[in-house]
Design an enzyme around this catalytic site. Structure first.
Site, mmCIF file in Angstrom:
data_model
loop_
_atom_site.group_PDB
_atom_site.id
_atom_site.type_symbol
_atom_site.label_atom_id
_atom_site.label_comp_id
_atom_site.label_asym_id
_atom_site.label_seq_id
_atom_site.Cartn_x
_atom_site.Cartn_y
_atom_site.Cartn_z
ATOM 1 N N LYS A 122 0.875 -1.166 0.000
ATOM 2 C CA LYS A 122 0.000 0.000 0.000
ATOM 3 C C LYS A 122 0.913 1.217 0.000
ATOM 4 C CE LYS A 122 -3.151 2.896 2.412
ATOM 5 N NZ LYS A 122 -3.655 3.329 3.727
ATOM 6 N N GLY A 177 -7.983 9.736 9.186
ATOM 7 C CA GLY A 177 -8.349 9.886 10.591
ATOM 8 C C GLY A 177 -9.340 11.003 10.865
ATOM 9 N N SER A 221 -9.115 4.033 11.571
ATOM 10 C CA SER A 221 -9.497 4.831 12.748
ATOM 11 C C SER A 221 -10.967 4.706 13.117
ATOM 12 C CB SER A 221 -9.187 6.309 12.504
ATOM 13 O OG SER A 221 -7.839 6.480 12.171
#
Lengths: 67, 259
Positions: B100, B161, B210
């Site tokens: 990633k 987040g 998150s």
């Protein structure tokens, strides 16, 4: 002098990558760990024979929690 | 495509779950393991960081026990050079070509650095990696990443987040419309409805960290987001009704009594 994960080690010139990993508690067959010396990946198969030159910067990385 | 046969395939590999879980932010390893179990995910992301001899838990061991595959990321890299080296280390550590790819351009927003990202993607593809880049919601950049050989594109819904959901649904739709590789909504999911919306817009999968790890009850939120992903996917395949300004009666006027 050698730099291991940002920490200065005195009097360790000529040690192998495997020796330095042992200092970190990493077994020779440990999975999930990788090492770079001066910005180049050192394959696991070379850990035991790869001597670390004076002034080298060694980074030993593993998986940590992350997105 | 029918609902009965709906495989999710990246680079020739079929995944049973359309939810990829980020491991960041979980307060304890036990909570992470439980979230993995209830989420149904098969693929979880990890970051590469310095070995800490004082750390009692090995994340890699926990993930192995959970039976999921590791998708290493290059989180924390600000240059193509650092990202390419980090990917090389991840390949050595986990014996996976999958990466990633994150190349961040700004500490405050954690938004991707487009030129560095594209350069890193090109180099990693040339080195044989299966590259899944975290990118902005820019349809042109997504296309460029696909053109250099990325196996998927992972546009953000909103900053990492932030829990702000998908701020530009039109851009996500444009990316989906033109993509020839899977589109995975990455970053910004705050709750189950955000994940459902991503899937309704046509994304192939959702990556979420998150929203689950920092929820008051991470295990319950893992279930909720899984349901959101599954519901959104079913709705996408079912084909929603068009939006209209005025009402359209669902009860026929035919046979209405004259009272």
């Amino acid at each position: 002098m050698i730099w291991l994960n940002g920490r200065e080690l005195e009097g360790r010139d000529g040690v192998t990558v495997a020796d330095l990993l042992a200092d970190l508690g990493v077994e020779p067959q440990a999975r999930g760990v990788a090492v770079a010396v001066d910005g180049e990946v050192v394959p696991r198969a070379d850990w035991a024979r790869r001597a670390v030159a004076p002034g080298a910067r060694v980074e030993a990385l593993t998986a940590m929690q992350g997105g | 495509m029918t609902v009965a046969s709906d495989p999710f395939v990246i680079a020739g590999r079929e995944l049973a779950s359309r939810l990829i879980l980020g491991t960041g932010g979980f307060p304890r390893m036990e909570t992470l393991a439980e979230a993995i179990r209830v989420s149904g995910t098969e693929l979880v992301t990890v970051a590469m960081r310095r070995v800490d001899p004082r750390s009692p838990h090995s994340l890699a061991d926990v993930l192995r026990e959970c039976g999921v595959d590791v998708l290493p990321n290059t989180a924390g890299c600000f240059t193509a050079r650092d990202a390419v080296l980090t990917a090389g280390l991840a390949r050595e550590a986990f014996e996976t070509d999958w990466i990633k790819l994150e190349v961040i351009g700004d500490e405050r927003t954690l938004l991707p650095d487009a030129p560095e990202l594209l350069s890193a993607a090109e180099q990693l593809v040339a080195q044989g990696f299966t590259v899944l880049p975290y990118t902005t919601d820019d349809p042109v950049l997504a296309r460029r990443l696909e053109d250099v050989g990325c196996a998927a594109v992972m546009p953000l819904g909103s900053p990492i987040g932030s829990g702000m959901g998908i701020r530009n649904t039109y851009n996500i739709q444009l990316i989906v419309e033109r993509a020839g590789v899977p589109v995975i909504l990455d970053a910004g999911v705050g709750t189950a409805s955000d994940a459902a919306l991503a899937m309704e817009l046509g994304c192939d999968a959702v990556l979420c960290a998150s929203a689950i790890s920092r929820a008051q009850d991470p295990e319950a939120m893992a279930r909720a987001i899984r349901a959101g992903v599954e519901g959104g996917r079913l709705a996408r395949l079912a084909g929603r009704i068009p939006r209209r300004l005025h009402a359209e009666a669902s009860s026929s006027f035919e046979g209405l009594a004259e009272l």
